[in-house]
Design a protein around this motif. Structure first.
Motif, PDB file in Angstrom:
ATOM      1  N   MET A   1       0.850  -1.201   0.000  1.00 16.57           N
ATOM      2  CA  MET A   1       0.000   0.000   0.000  1.00 16.57           C
ATOM      3  C   MET A   1       0.884   1.250   0.000  1.00 16.57           C
ATOM      4  O   MET A   1       1.840   1.337   0.765  1.00 16.57           O
ATOM      5  CB  MET A   1      -0.913   0.006   1.230  1.00 16.57           C
ATOM      6  N   GLN A   2       0.562   2.209  -0.857  1.00 16.37           N
ATOM      7  CA  GLN A   2       1.394   3.405  -0.974  1.00 16.37           C
ATOM      8  C   GLN A   2       1.299   4.268   0.281  1.00 16.37           C
ATOM      9  O   GLN A   2       0.218   4.470   0.833  1.00 16.37           O
ATOM     10  CB  GLN A   2       0.968   4.246  -2.181  1.00 16.37           C
ATOM     11  N   ALA A  15       5.356  17.381   7.086  1.00 12.02           N
ATOM     12  CA  ALA A  15       5.319  16.152   6.294  1.00 12.02           C
ATOM     13  C   ALA A  15       4.685  16.469   4.947  1.00 12.02           C
ATOM     14  O   ALA A  15       3.823  17.351   4.844  1.00 12.02           O
ATOM     15  CB  ALA A  15       4.533  15.058   7.011  1.00 12.02           C
ATOM     16  N   VAL A  16       5.104  15.753   3.925  1.00 18.34           N
ATOM     17  CA  VAL A  16       4.626  16.001   2.562  1.00 18.34           C
ATOM     18  C   VAL A  16       3.512  14.999   2.240  1.00 18.34           C
ATOM     19  O   VAL A  16       3.664  13.793   2.466  1.00 18.34           O
ATOM     20  CB  VAL A  16       5.761  15.847   1.538  1.00 18.34           C
ATOM     21  N   ALA A  17       2.399  15.501   1.701  1.00 22.07           N
ATOM     22  CA  ALA A  17       1.311  14.632   1.263  1.00 22.07           C
ATOM     23  C   ALA A  17       1.697  13.954  -0.046  1.00 22.07           C
ATOM     24  O   ALA A  17       2.011  14.634  -1.026  1.00 22.07           O
ATOM     25  CB  ALA A  17       0.033  15.442   1.079  1.00 22.07           C
ATOM     26  N   LEU A  18       1.688  12.635  -0.059  1.00 21.74           N
ATOM     27  CA  LEU A  18       2.014  11.892  -1.273  1.00 21.74           C
ATOM     28  C   LEU A  18       0.787  11.644  -2.133  1.00 21.74           C
ATOM     29  O   LEU A  18       0.903  11.301  -3.313  1.00 21.74           O
ATOM     30  CB  LEU A  18       2.680  10.559  -0.905  1.00 21.74           C
ATOM     31  N   THR A  19      -0.395  11.790  -1.537  1.00 18.68           N
ATOM     32  CA  THR A  19      -1.658  11.690  -2.256  1.00 18.68           C
ATOM     33  C   THR A  19      -2.565  12.804  -1.747  1.00 18.68           C
ATOM     34  O   THR A  19      -2.267  13.458  -0.736  1.00 18.68           O
ATOM     35  CB  THR A  19      -2.345  10.331  -2.021  1.00 18.68           C
ATOM     36  N   ILE A 311      11.962  15.323  -3.611  1.00 19.22           N
ATOM     37  CA  ILE A 311      11.841  14.004  -3.004  1.00 19.22           C
ATOM     38  C   ILE A 311      12.284  12.901  -3.956  1.00 19.22           C
ATOM     39  O   ILE A 311      12.879  11.917  -3.542  1.00 19.22           O
ATOM     40  CB  ILE A 311      10.381  13.758  -2.554  1.00 19.22           C
ATOM     41  N   SER A 312      12.006  13.086  -5.243  1.00 19.61           N
ATOM     42  CA  SER A 312      12.282  12.029  -6.218  1.00 19.61           C
ATOM     43  C   SER A 312      13.340  12.446  -7.240  1.00 19.61           C
ATOM     44  O   SER A 312      14.479  11.967  -7.206  1.00 19.61           O
ATOM     45  CB  SER A 312      10.985  11.624  -6.938  1.00 19.61           C
ATOM     46  N   ALA A 313      12.986  13.363  -8.150  1.00 20.38           N
ATOM     47  CA  ALA A 313      13.864  13.675  -9.284  1.00 20.38           C
ATOM     48  C   ALA A 313      15.179  14.312  -8.866  1.00 20.38           C
ATOM     49  O   ALA A 313      16.257  13.918  -9.331  1.00 20.38           O
ATOM     50  CB  ALA A 313      13.124  14.570 -10.280  1.00 20.38           C
ATOM     51  N   ASN A 314      15.125  15.332  -8.011  1.00 19.21           N
ATOM     52  CA  ASN A 314      16.362  16.032  -7.639  1.00 19.21           C
ATOM     53  C   ASN A 314      17.339  15.141  -6.870  1.00 19.21           C
ATOM     54  O   ASN A 314      18.539  15.151  -7.169  1.00 19.21           O
ATOM     55  CB  ASN A 314      16.033  17.299  -6.844  1.00 19.21           C
ATOM     56  N   PRO A 315      16.882  14.364  -5.872  1.00 21.85           N
ATOM     57  CA  PRO A 315      17.828  13.448  -5.224  1.00 21.85           C
ATOM     58  C   PRO A 315      18.375  12.377  -6.176  1.00 21.85           C
ATOM     59  O   PRO A 315      19.499  11.914  -5.997  1.00 21.85           O
ATOM     60  CB  PRO A 315      16.990  12.818  -4.101  1.00 21.85           C
ATOM     61  N   THR A 316      17.581  11.999  -7.177  1.00 16.49           N
ATOM     62  CA  THR A 316      18.075  11.054  -8.188  1.00 16.49           C
ATOM     63  C   THR A 316      19.257  11.659  -8.932  1.00 16.49           C
ATOM     64  O   THR A 316      20.284  10.998  -9.156  1.00 16.49           O
ATOM     65  CB  THR A 316      16.953  10.685  -9.178  1.00 16.49           C
ATOM     66  N   LEU A 317      19.138  12.942  -9.311  1.00 18.61           N
ATOM     67  CA  LEU A 317      20.269  13.633  -9.923  1.00 18.61           C
ATOM     68  C   LEU A 317      21.430  13.735  -8.947  1.00 18.61           C
ATOM     69  O   LEU A 317      22.605  13.664  -9.343  1.00 18.61           O
ATOM     70  CB  LEU A 317      19.855  15.030 -10.386  1.00 18.61           C
ATOM     71  N   GLY A 318      21.112  13.913  -7.669  1.00 17.73           N
ATOM     72  CA  GLY A 318      22.161  13.979  -6.658  1.00 17.73           C
ATOM     73  C   GLY A 318      22.986  12.709  -6.608  1.00 17.73           C
ATOM     74  O   GLY A 318      24.216  12.756  -6.444  1.00 17.73           O
ATOM     75  N   HIS A 319      22.324  11.566  -6.765  1.00 24.27           N
ATOM     76  CA  HIS A 319      23.058  10.295  -6.783  1.00 24.27           C
ATOM     77  C   HIS A 319      23.953  10.216  -8.015  1.00 24.27           C
ATOM     78  O   HIS A 319      25.109   9.767  -7.928  1.00 24.27           O
ATOM     79  CB  HIS A 319      22.078   9.122  -6.769  1.00 24.27           C
ATOM     80  N   VAL A 490       8.452   8.159  -5.513  1.00 21.74           N
ATOM     81  CA  VAL A 490       7.328   8.673  -4.723  1.00 21.74           C
ATOM     82  C   VAL A 490       6.415   7.533  -4.285  1.00 21.74           C
ATOM     83  O   VAL A 490       5.908   7.524  -3.158  1.00 21.74           O
ATOM     84  CB  VAL A 490       6.523   9.703  -5.545  1.00 21.74           C
ATOM     85  N   ARG A 491       6.221   6.563  -5.158  1.00 22.63           N
ATOM     86  CA  ARG A 491       5.346   5.431  -4.836  1.00 22.63           C
ATOM     87  C   ARG A 491       6.021   4.424  -3.912  1.00 22.63           C
ATOM     88  O   ARG A 491       5.388   3.452  -3.496  1.00 22.63           O
ATOM     89  CB  ARG A 491       4.909   4.730  -6.124  1.00 22.63           C
ATOM     90  N   GLY A 492       7.295   4.615  -3.622  1.00 25.02           N
ATOM     91  CA  GLY A 492       8.001   3.700  -2.735  1.00 25.02           C
ATOM     92  C   GLY A 492       8.438   2.418  -3.413  1.00 25.02           C
ATOM     93  O   GLY A 492       8.822   1.452  -2.744  1.00 25.02           O
ATOM     94  N   GLU A 493       8.424   2.401  -4.748  1.00 23.28           N
ATOM     95  CA  GLU A 493       8.773   1.188  -5.484  1.00 23.28           C
ATOM     96  C   GLU A 493      10.276   1.057  -5.724  1.00 23.28           C
ATOM     97  O   GLU A 493      10.774  -0.052  -5.929  1.00 23.28           O
ATOM     98  CB  GLU A 493       8.036   1.172  -6.832  1.00 23.28           C
ATOM     99  N   LYS A 494      10.981   2.201  -5.720  1.00 21.01           N
ATOM    100  CA  LYS A 494      12.421   2.174  -5.940  1.00 21.01           C
ATOM    101  C   LYS A 494      13.102   3.176  -5.030  1.00 21.01           C
ATOM    102  O   LYS A 494      12.525   4.213  -4.689  1.00 21.01           O
ATOM    103  CB  LYS A 494      12.757   2.491  -7.405  1.00 21.01           C
ATOM    104  N   SER A 495      14.340   2.855  -4.684  1.00 22.83           N
ATOM    105  CA  SER A 495      15.141   3.768  -3.873  1.00 22.83           C
ATOM    106  C   SER A 495      15.778   4.823  -4.762  1.00 22.83           C
ATOM    107  O   SER A 495      15.841   4.678  -5.990  1.00 22.83           O
ATOM    108  CB  SER A 495      16.223   3.000  -3.122  1.00 22.83           C
ATOM    109  N   ILE A 496      16.280   5.888  -4.126  1.00 22.49           N
ATOM    110  CA  ILE A 496      17.006   6.918  -4.869  1.00 22.49           C
ATOM    111  C   ILE A 496      18.215   6.308  -5.576  1.00 22.49           C
ATOM    112  O   ILE A 496      18.506   6.632  -6.737  1.00 22.49           O
ATOM    113  CB  ILE A 496      17.464   8.048  -3.924  1.00 22.49           C
ATOM    114  N   GLU A 497      18.917   5.406  -4.908  1.00 20.77           N
ATOM    115  CA  GLU A 497      20.106   4.786  -5.495  1.00 20.77           C
ATOM    116  C   GLU A 497      19.735   3.950  -6.718  1.00 20.77           C
ATOM    117  O   GLU A 497      20.433   4.004  -7.750  1.00 20.77           O
ATOM    118  CB  GLU A 497      20.820   3.922  -4.458  1.00 20.77           C
TER     119      GLU A 497
END
Length: 536
Positions: A1-2, A15-19, A311-319, A490-497
């Motif tokens: 469950m998301q 806290a950030v609302a994901l939905t 939360i998602s795209a920018n930290p992905t670039l950070g990695h 965002v959906r919790g399906e993959k880590s930033i790494e």
């Protein structure tokens, strides 16, 4: 469950609302129950504790605002109850130790690039046409039409045929389009126009000269055709001096023509077309060869940001940025107004006090010029940013800075300076998307990563721009401009790494010419120099 709420940093009090959240709902986050007090859209923030007027608001572990009204636990943060506030910054206050990520899978990775004599390697092979002054824009446009139609055989008539069908009432709104063919498969031609080179103050022209010299020196450029009128502020010698300052021993072909010395427009264009065609034929002989990914110089950009970008795209670039630092590649983080509030962290990450001082001097001078113009960094968030939950500049900045990862800051570059050091570089530019991407290409970026939560078509004439979405909904809605979707984070399906590693693989394919970016397919070639001075 998301998950429906997320707290980005352990010290955060929001806290950030994901939905989308409904008033009256009770949600458990980290073993604590929160009752949502008002309807809250996804990407917006709710308070995790009662906040009195003047209380600090912490997100990403840093100060991003203060409460201007009482905000109850579970209440949504808005522009009405929150005001911009950022932490004060001094000089370098602490030593910095970095633990690099495990890059064993990337140490031997390569891409297929264009090797230049100065040791740089391009991800593209472009012959570039541009003017030194706006008076030559028309001639550049004439050359653009000629070369694109005859050399690239670009089909530009699809929409024209659609309009014709509407005028003639034929009902054919899906005209067939012939496949484009090219005379030369291994070189592209691109064209820049601008409104500078004369007028304003002399410093504007000198700055433009450095920017254009950076474009010529960029490893994605095989050579250039340059048009000058003759009487403008940006004299040919100023441009040559700027190019020599970047690369004193450059052997890259640069063809320069001065209209006031050549007679009629027809005579000048005839010479330019013949000379440029011969040079482009030679550039077509340059072929891609295997290259270590340490030769990548990756620009890091965000635009049309939303509440998920940090939360998602920018930290992905950070990695990806950290991978680059670990393999001795290069990353470039720009947009100084969007570093407001995280300066102390960046200062402490600088490799020495000289770099730290230069960063602070550039930041203070930039902000002072903005204040003198009657504005301020606190007015940076756009209406679109605010609508999607980025309600203060410090909040936007804290998320934007995630693109720079966690590695040491190796160098600080003023606008127009060319990158010379591997690792993370900070480049002074505005937050404006195109002004920033324009500057990064001029500082040597051979790939640009561009995160967006709202969507933007931005591209660059010489450097591939990879568009990374922060959420899957937008990626599905705008598939013609989005290259890579990080919404699974965002959906919790993959880590930033995991997401960063996938993006790294995608970057290698783009750098090798195996994948064409969506911006390139749209022929989106945006170029806007930053004009710091005033007009006289």
């Amino acid at each position: 469950m998301q998950k429906r709420l997320i707290k980005v940093h352990k010290d955060d009090n929001v806290a950030v609302a994901l939905t989308n959240l409904k008033a009256g709902e009770t949600i458990v986050l980290e073993d604590t129950e929160y009752t949502v007090l008002t309807d809250t859209k996804a990407k917006h923030k709710i308070a995790t504790t009662d906040m009195a007027v003047g209380d600090e608001i912490i997100m990403y572990g840093v100060l991003v605002g203060k409460a201007s009204e009482f905000i109850a636990k579970g209440g949504v943060l808005t522009t009405e109850n929150v005001k911009h506030q950022s932490a004060k910054v001094s000089g370098k206050t602490a030593d910095f130790n970095w633990t690099a990520p495990d890059v064993s899978k990337w140490n031997d990775a390569t891409f297929m690039g264009y090797h230049r004599e100065d040791g740089q390697v391009g991800t593209a092979n472009v012959w570039l046409f541009f003017p030194l002054v706006f008076c030559e824009n028309r001639n550049i446009e004439v050359l653009k039409e000629i070369f694109e139609k005859e050399l690239l055989h670009q089909d530009v008539s699809k929409h024209r045929r659609l309009l014709r069908s509407l005028i003639n009432n034929t009902g054919d709104d899906t005209p067939e389009v012939e496949e484009s063919t090219r005379v030369f498969e291994n070189v592209d031609v691109k064209f820049i126009t601008h409104q500078g080179g004369c007028g304003g103050i002399r410093q504007d022209s000198e700055t433009l000269a450095r920017l254009l010299a950076g474009y010529v020196n960029n490893p994605n450029v095989a050579g250039a055709t340059v048009l000058s009128l003759g009487c403008q502020n940006l004299q040919i010698q100023i441009f040559k001096d700027a190019l020599a300052a970047i690369s004193p021993d450059s052997s890259k072909p640069v063809l320069i023509y001065e209209q006031q010395q050549m007679g009629t427009v027809e005579e000048m264009l005839n010479v330019i077309i013949q000379d440029s065609f011969e040079a482009i034929k030679k550039a077509n002989n340059i072929e891609r060869k295997p290259t270590p990914i340490s030769k990548l110089k990756i620009g890091l950009e965000c635009g049309g940001s939303d509440g998920f970008s940090g939360i998602s795209a920018n930290p992905t670039l950070g990695h990806v940025s950290d991978i680059m630092a670990a393999v001795k590649g290069t990353a470039i983080l720009s947009e100084f107004p969007e570093l407001c509030g995280v300066e102390q962290e960046l200062v402490n990450r600088c490799v020495d006090t000289e770099k730290a001082d230069k960063f602070l001097e550039l930041m203070k001078a930039f902000e002072a010029s903005v204040v003198a113009a009657g504005s301020g960094f606190d007015m940076n968030p756009s209406p679109g940013n605010i609508k999607d939950g980025l309600i203060t500049d410090a909040m936007k900045s804290a998320g934007a800075a995630k693109k720079g990862g966690t590695s040491p800051v190796e160098d600080i570059l003023d606008y127009g300076e060319y990158v010379t050091k591997s690792g993370l570089n900070l480049l002074c530019t505005p937050g404006n998307d195109v002004e920033s991407t324009t500057a990064m290409a001029g500082s040597g970026a051979n790939i640009i990563l561009f995160t967006t939560g709202l969507g933007t078509p931005t591209g660059n004439p010489i450097t591939p721009v990879i568009k990374v979405s922060s959420n899957s909904e937008m990626a599905i809605k705008m598939p013609d401009i989005i290259d890579f979707d990080s919404g699974a984070v965002v959906r919790g399906e993959k880590s930033i790494e995991e997401m960063g590693d996938e993006l790294m693989e995608f970057i290698i394919k783009v750098a090798s010419g195996d994948i064409e970016t969506k911006a390139a397919k749209l022929n989106q070639s945006d170029f806007i120099p930053w004009k710091r001075g005033v007009s006289l």
